[in-house]
Scaffold this motif. Structure first.
Motif, PDB file in Angstrom:
ATOM      1  N   ALA A 173      45.275  41.303  50.341  1.00 35.12           N
ATOM      2  CA  ALA A 173      45.857  42.154  50.052  1.00 35.12           C
ATOM      3  C   ALA A 173      46.719  42.935  50.890  1.00 35.12           C
ATOM      4  O   ALA A 173      46.188  42.720  52.291  1.00 35.12           O
ATOM      5  N   PRO A 174      47.875  43.453  50.799  1.00 36.89           N
ATOM      6  CA  PRO A 174      48.806  44.042  51.836  1.00 36.89           C
ATOM      7  C   PRO A 174      48.280  45.085  52.961  1.00 36.89           C
ATOM      8  O   PRO A 174      48.657  44.817  54.076  1.00 36.89           O
ATOM      9  N   LYS A 175      47.441  45.968  52.409  1.00 33.86           N
ATOM     10  CA  LYS A 175      46.980  46.838  53.484  1.00 33.86           C
ATOM     11  C   LYS A 175      46.011  46.257  54.380  1.00 33.86           C
ATOM     12  O   LYS A 175      46.031  46.498  55.698  1.00 33.86           O
ATOM     13  N   ASN A 176      44.968  45.153  53.712  1.00 33.70           N
ATOM     14  CA  ASN A 176      44.218  44.558  54.716  1.00 33.70           C
ATOM     15  C   ASN A 176      44.812  43.608  55.609  1.00 33.70           C
ATOM     16  O   ASN A 176      44.616  43.459  56.684  1.00 33.70           O
ATOM     17  N   ARG A 177      45.978  43.097  55.236  1.00 36.90           N
ATOM     18  CA  ARG A 177      46.883  42.257  56.086  1.00 36.90           C
ATOM     19  C   ARG A 177      47.652  43.174  57.191  1.00 36.90           C
ATOM     20  O   ARG A 177      47.416  42.504  58.487  1.00 36.90           O
ATOM     21  N   ALA A 178      48.026  43.941  56.823  1.00 33.75           N
ATOM     22  CA  ALA A 178      48.683  45.088  57.857  1.00 33.75           C
ATOM     23  C   ALA A 178      47.706  45.579  59.097  1.00 33.75           C
ATOM     24  O   ALA A 178      47.776  45.581  60.376  1.00 33.75           O
ATOM     25  N   LEU A 179      46.434  45.647  58.395  1.00 36.12           N
ATOM     26  CA  LEU A 179      45.266  46.149  59.429  1.00 36.12           C
ATOM     27  C   LEU A 179      44.977  45.113  60.307  1.00 36.12           C
ATOM     28  O   LEU A 179      44.787  45.128  61.545  1.00 36.12           O
ATOM     29  N   ARG A 206      45.715  55.738  64.808  1.00 26.71           N
ATOM     30  CA  ARG A 206      46.719  54.775  65.108  1.00 26.71           C
ATOM     31  C   ARG A 206      46.667  53.590  64.122  1.00 26.71           C
ATOM     32  O   ARG A 206      47.833  53.310  63.364  1.00 26.71           O
ATOM     33  N   LEU A 207      45.608  53.312  63.678  1.00 30.39           N
ATOM     34  CA  LEU A 207      45.276  52.275  62.412  1.00 30.39           C
ATOM     35  C   LEU A 207      46.025  52.889  61.071  1.00 30.39           C
ATOM     36  O   LEU A 207      46.872  52.474  60.462  1.00 30.39           O
ATOM     37  N   TRP A 256      49.846  53.161  56.783  1.00 35.31           N
ATOM     38  CA  TRP A 256      50.655  54.174  55.769  1.00 35.31           C
ATOM     39  C   TRP A 256      51.953  54.500  56.703  1.00 35.31           C
ATOM     40  O   TRP A 256      52.766  55.575  56.054  1.00 35.31           O
ATOM     41  N   SER A 257      52.364  53.950  57.739  1.00 40.19           N
ATOM     42  CA  SER A 257      53.797  54.423  58.307  1.00 40.19           C
ATOM     43  C   SER A 257      53.890  55.673  58.582  1.00 40.19           C
ATOM     44  O   SER A 257      54.929  56.406  58.298  1.00 40.19           O
ATOM     45  N   GLY A 258      53.040  56.633  58.769  1.00 35.23           N
ATOM     46  CA  GLY A 258      52.871  57.844  59.103  1.00 35.23           C
ATOM     47  C   GLY A 258      52.970  59.032  58.048  1.00 35.23           C
ATOM     48  O   GLY A 258      52.978  60.149  57.990  1.00 35.23           O
ATOM     49  N   THR A 259      52.587  58.344  56.925  1.00 32.44           N
ATOM     50  CA  THR A 259      52.511  59.240  55.686  1.00 32.44           C
ATOM     51  C   THR A 259      51.328  58.943  54.900  1.00 32.44           C
ATOM     52  O   THR A 259      51.361  58.377  53.919  1.00 32.44           O
ATOM     53  N   PRO A 260      49.990  59.152  55.474  1.00 25.51           N
ATOM     54  CA  PRO A 260      48.836  58.632  54.857  1.00 25.51           C
ATOM     55  C   PRO A 260      48.346  59.504  53.733  1.00 25.51           C
ATOM     56  O   PRO A 260      48.863  60.846  53.602  1.00 25.51           O
ATOM     57  N   PRO A 261      47.609  59.002  52.886  1.00 29.69           N
ATOM     58  CA  PRO A 261      47.125  59.811  52.051  1.00 29.69           C
ATOM     59  C   PRO A 261      46.039  60.729  52.347  1.00 29.69           C
ATOM     60  O   PRO A 261      45.518  60.576  53.547  1.00 29.69           O
ATOM     61  N   ARG A 262      45.546  61.654  51.504  1.00 25.78           N
ATOM     62  CA  ARG A 262      44.164  62.497  52.071  1.00 25.78           C
ATOM     63  C   ARG A 262      43.215  61.619  52.338  1.00 25.78           C
ATOM     64  O   ARG A 262      42.048  62.067  53.161  1.00 25.78           O
ATOM     65  N   SER A 263      42.810  60.694  51.515  1.00 23.98           N
ATOM     66  CA  SER A 263      41.705  59.984  51.517  1.00 23.98           C
ATOM     67  C   SER A 263      42.032  58.669  52.576  1.00 23.98           C
ATOM     68  O   SER A 263      41.041  57.615  52.724  1.00 23.98           O
ATOM     69  N   ALA A 281      39.553  55.176  52.996  1.00 25.88           N
ATOM     70  CA  ALA A 281      40.304  54.027  52.666  1.00 25.88           C
ATOM     71  C   ALA A 281      40.103  52.892  53.906  1.00 25.88           C
ATOM     72  O   ALA A 281      40.162  52.047  53.610  1.00 25.88           O
ATOM     73  N   LEU A 282      40.434  53.625  55.131  1.00 30.70           N
ATOM     74  CA  LEU A 282      40.244  52.675  56.010  1.00 30.70           C
ATOM     75  C   LEU A 282      39.006  52.067  56.466  1.00 30.70           C
ATOM     76  O   LEU A 282      38.949  51.020  56.695  1.00 30.70           O
ATOM     77  N   HIS A 283      37.915  53.080  56.182  1.00 28.35           N
ATOM     78  CA  HIS A 283      36.550  52.351  56.229  1.00 28.35           C
ATOM     79  C   HIS A 283      36.429  51.364  55.257  1.00 28.35           C
ATOM     80  O   HIS A 283      35.718  50.176  55.483  1.00 28.35           O
ATOM     81  N   VAL A 284      36.995  51.197  53.985  1.00 33.02           N
ATOM     82  CA  VAL A 284      36.800  50.295  52.836  1.00 33.02           C
ATOM     83  C   VAL A 284      37.583  49.123  53.453  1.00 33.02           C
ATOM     84  O   VAL A 284      37.251  47.961  53.383  1.00 33.02           O
ATOM     85  N   TYR A 285      38.801  49.249  54.119  1.00 35.29           N
ATOM     86  CA  TYR A 285      39.561  47.978  54.625  1.00 35.29           C
ATOM     87  C   TYR A 285      38.649  47.280  55.408  1.00 35.29           C
ATOM     88  O   TYR A 285      38.744  46.083  55.812  1.00 35.29           O
ATOM     89  N   ILE A 286      38.117  48.121  56.480  1.00 36.75           N
ATOM     90  CA  ILE A 286      37.336  47.405  57.683  1.00 36.75           C
ATOM     91  C   ILE A 286      36.214  46.726  57.041  1.00 36.75           C
ATOM     92  O   ILE A 286      36.085  45.704  57.335  1.00 36.75           O
ATOM     93  N   CYS A 287      35.434  47.359  56.081  1.00 36.33           N
ATOM     94  CA  CYS A 287      34.437  46.297  55.226  1.00 36.33           C
ATOM     95  C   CYS A 287      35.010  45.204  54.534  1.00 36.33           C
ATOM     96  O   CYS A 287      34.385  44.068  54.755  1.00 36.33           O
ATOM     97  N   ASN A 288      36.029  45.529  54.242  1.00 38.25           N
ATOM     98  CA  ASN A 288      36.843  44.296  53.319  1.00 38.25           C
ATOM     99  C   ASN A 288      37.029  43.188  54.447  1.00 38.25           C
ATOM    100  O   ASN A 288      36.878  41.978  54.287  1.00 38.25           O
TER     101      ASN A 288
END
Length: 267
Positions: free
Chosen positions: A23-29, A45-46, A51-58, A62-69
């Protein structure tokens, strides 16, 4: 297993098989962590990178989920999940040196410097060839539009150009001008704005007894630059053209190793 950032982000198994895209976000990470391998990267920084400087409130959740993925993906690939560690300051990817193409590129480049400084020009050229062969396109080609990746990708691309031009110079110094011609024509088709390549091609053609083709190469690049940018070729290309017209000694047969580099640098 080889993680690749010198081109589109990819993972290559030991049997040569490529891992299917994630998935794109996992690949970017993963791409950002690879660029910072062996360095703890703060969460902020991650998040900014993904999210290119415009992250969602979550974003933090979400980052924790991507790390787990990513850890799950690593386990599927047969890697120990501890290769991605949690630090007090963020997360750290710990890929072995030989598992990241960027590390291999830097190692080949350093080896070439040492060999060349010791007068081992042929071995230096081989090392540079190995460095260049690791590239499959612009660095992290699939993330270059993200601000967090833009600067480092440009830096890596410049290192690629530097390594390629050093190798071309060494090949000329070793008298391999005839062997270079096909490669240089191919490079021009891929990178029509790379002026230095035209210079190497002009020299290679001239040393192969093809003076007219060498001068036509100058006319070709001049026409392109004038038509597309309204500028004349740079002083380096003009110097090569003039040297060919006057048959200056440095541009003659490359019997004197290093003459081109000493009298005229294309870098």
């Amino acid at each position: 297993m080889l993680f690749r950032v010198l081109g589109p982000l990819g993972i290559e198994k030991s049997n040569g098989e490529s891992v299917k895209p994630w998935a794109p976000k996992n690949r970017a990470l993963l791409g950002y962590l690879c660029l910072n391998n062996m360095t703890a990267v703060p969460q902020e920084r991650l998040i900014n990178a993904i999210w290119s400087g415009t992250p969602p409130r979550s974003a933090h959740a979400a980052l924790h989920v991507y790390i787990c993925n990513l850890r799950s993906r690593f386990r599927e690939l047969g890697l120990d999940a501890s290769v991605l560690t949690t630090q007090s300051t963020g997360y750290e990817l710990r890929l072995p040196h030989s598992s990241l193409d960027l590390n291999l590129f830097e190692a080949h480049l350093a080896q070439a410097r040492n060999l060349q400084s010791g007068g081992e020009f042929e071995a230096a050229s081989v090392a540079l060839g190995a460095a260049v062969a690791l590239w499959r396109g612009p660095a992290l080609a699939d993330f270059r539009e993200l601000p967090a990746f833009a600067g480092i990708c440009r830096l890596l691309d410049e290192k690629h150009v530097y390594a390629y031009e050093r190798r071309l110079q060494l090949e000329l110094d070793l008298g391999r001008h005839r062997e270079l011609i096909c490669e240089l024509y191919s490079l021009i088709e891929r990178y029509p704005g790379w002026e230095a390549v035209y210079g190497y091609l002009m020299i290679s053609l001239y040393r192969s007894g093809r003076t007219a083709d060498a001068l036509r190469t100058f006319d070709r690049v001049r026409w392109m630059l004038v038509e597309e940018l309204g500028i004349e070729p740079g002083p380096q290309l003009q110097h090569i053209q003039q040297s060919i017209l006057t048959r200056d000694s440095w541009v003659e047969s490359g019997a004197d190793r290093g003459v081109v580099g000493a009298q005229f640098s294309l870098r």
